[in-house]
Each structure stands twice: as structure tokens, then as C-alpha cells.
Design an enzyme around this catalytic site. Sequence first.
Site, PDB file in Angstrom:
ATOM      1  N   HIS A  63     -34.019  62.416 -63.632  1.00 54.77           N
ATOM      2  CA  HIS A  63     -34.633  63.397 -62.735  1.00 54.77           C
ATOM      3  C   HIS A  63     -36.049  63.724 -63.207  1.00 54.77           C
ATOM      4  O   HIS A  63     -36.276  63.971 -64.393  1.00 54.77           O
ATOM      5  CB  HIS A  63     -33.815  64.690 -62.699  1.00 54.77           C
ATOM      6  N   TYR A 101     -26.434  71.248 -61.026  1.00 54.40           N
ATOM      7  CA  TYR A 101     -25.080  70.994 -61.513  1.00 54.40           C
ATOM      8  C   TYR A 101     -24.504  72.163 -62.306  1.00 54.40           C
ATOM      9  O   TYR A 101     -23.299  72.209 -62.537  1.00 54.40           O
ATOM     10  CB  TYR A 101     -25.069  69.736 -62.388  1.00 54.40           C
ATOM     11  N   ARG A 122     -27.088  55.246 -60.071  1.00 54.22           N
ATOM     12  CA  ARG A 122     -27.090  55.169 -58.615  1.00 54.22           C
ATOM     13  C   ARG A 122     -26.584  53.787 -58.219  1.00 54.22           C
ATOM     14  O   ARG A 122     -26.545  52.864 -59.042  1.00 54.22           O
ATOM     15  CB  ARG A 122     -28.500  55.387 -58.064  1.00 54.22           C
ATOM     16  N   LYS A 164     -35.500  55.237 -59.338  1.00 51.66           N
ATOM     17  CA  LYS A 164     -36.121  56.085 -58.320  1.00 51.66           C
ATOM     18  C   LYS A 164     -37.408  56.694 -58.879  1.00 51.66           C
ATOM     19  O   LYS A 164     -37.418  57.247 -59.969  1.00 51.66           O
ATOM     20  CB  LYS A 164     -35.145  57.194 -57.910  1.00 51.66           C
ATOM     21  N   HIS A 210     -21.831  57.887 -55.019  1.00 49.89           N
ATOM     22  CA  HIS A 210     -22.681  58.899 -55.649  1.00 49.89           C
ATOM     23  C   HIS A 210     -21.861  60.020 -56.279  1.00 49.89           C
ATOM     24  O   HIS A 210     -22.357  60.741 -57.149  1.00 49.89           O
ATOM     25  CB  HIS A 210     -23.652  59.480 -54.625  1.00 49.89           C
ATOM     26  N   ARG A 226     -21.720  59.701 -60.003  1.00 44.77           N
ATOM     27  CA  ARG A 226     -22.924  60.204 -60.684  1.00 44.77           C
ATOM     28  C   ARG A 226     -22.881  61.726 -60.810  1.00 44.77           C
ATOM     29  O   ARG A 226     -23.234  62.271 -61.864  1.00 44.77           O
ATOM     30  CB  ARG A 226     -24.160  59.754 -59.904  1.00 44.77           C
TER      31      ARG A 226
END
Length: 233
Positions: free
Chosen positions: A172, A181, A11, A36, A146, A149
Site C-alpha cells: 500500500h 483492516y 493480488r 500496483k 481478493h 488478501r
Amino acid sequence: MAQLLYGCGLRVMECVRLRVKDVDFGYLQITVRDAKGGRDRITMLPVCLVEPLRRQIEKRRLMHEEDLAAGHGKVYLPGAFAKKNPGAARELGWQYLFASRNRSSDPREKSGSTKESRHHIAETLLQRAVKTAVRDAGINKPASCHTFRHSFATHLLENGYDIRTVQELLGHKDVSTTMIYTHVLNKPGIGSSPREITRSDVKVLLRLCLALTEGQSILRRVDQGFACASAAA
């Protein structure tokens, strides 16, 4: 920095907050700290970025030595570690890899303090650079930092990486986020041959990366090269 976004799946803030010690050339990996959700993770480091990063670290070493000679060179340390090991704030390993050109006063210091530190660069600089590169490359689709990514995750799945590995590399918490994805694969399962990455996909990524570094003259040569390859095929 844009190459790190794509090559490591970072990120924007993860990229600008990288510290010198987070880069491991021996194991070809990068440690992303306090990402995150407040979790650390490890992601891959592309071989093609080893030498550019070595040069960047050497540049930071020289800059840090100048700061120390001027009586500065202290950097912000996270949380309780600053109290446990305050001397680490002057070590090269804890310095930001992509630092600001100018030193500034740390708002966390006591009022009236003359101590200056070198913070990481503003994320807006990278965002504007990517936006300019997208425009200069003639890409007419929406794209931002982004997007790199997203491309990282998509190409890993297309190259046969399992969904759990991609989840860990992206950081994640829930695999359902990574599963988003898989819709681009257009067939059951998550694996495919690297040969199935289209020539146009590679061309778009090349154009964007080159626009960030070397300008339009190089892009014209890339176009010519793809035209010759297409004719030969």
C-alpha cells in the site's frame, strides 16, 4: 495458487505473473515485481508452501526444456531489459511460474513470425476455481480471490504485526489504506494474541483451501475433527 494469495497477501495478477526467480527459498520470501502503482515489493513465503513450490519449479523446468528442444522457450521480458539482455528470455529464471499449457504467438512479435512463447495462465482460471471451491465448501458469504488478501492482512494485525509492516507486505502506498483492516479488531490498538483467532475463522479457511485441492471427502473429515475438538474442550 490460492494458498499463495492467502499466505503471501498477493493480488490475483501478482500471483499469475510470478516468475521462477521471484521465489527465494533461502530467505523465505517472494519478490512481487511491477505491482500496483509500478512498484516492486517483498513479501513473506510460508514454510508450508516451500515443497509445493519446489515441485512446481521442477515441473516448469521440464516444460521449459521441452520448449527449448522444440526451438521455442522464449518469454516476454519487461521494458528496457529485453533490449539490454535479450538472451534472458530463454533462461529458466525468467519463465512464468504458472505457465499456460499451450504455447502461443506473442502479439508483440513482428507480423508473420513463427516464434511461440508460453505466457502465464489466465487469471480467470484461478478466479473460477476459487468461486467453485467457495460453493463446494458451503460458504454462504461473499468470497473471491481478493478475500484471501484481506484475510492475510487481518490475521497479521490480529497476531500483533505493526501497521507499517503490514503496509509494506501489502504494497500500500498510503498507510490509511492499511488502517481499514483495524476495524475488525474490535478493541483499541492493533495487537492481539494469536489464540484469539476463533475456531470458526480457522475452519472457514481450512474448508476453502481443502475444497480447492482434495474435495468434499476431506471436508467431512475436517468437520468431524472440529466436532471432536469442540467436545473435548
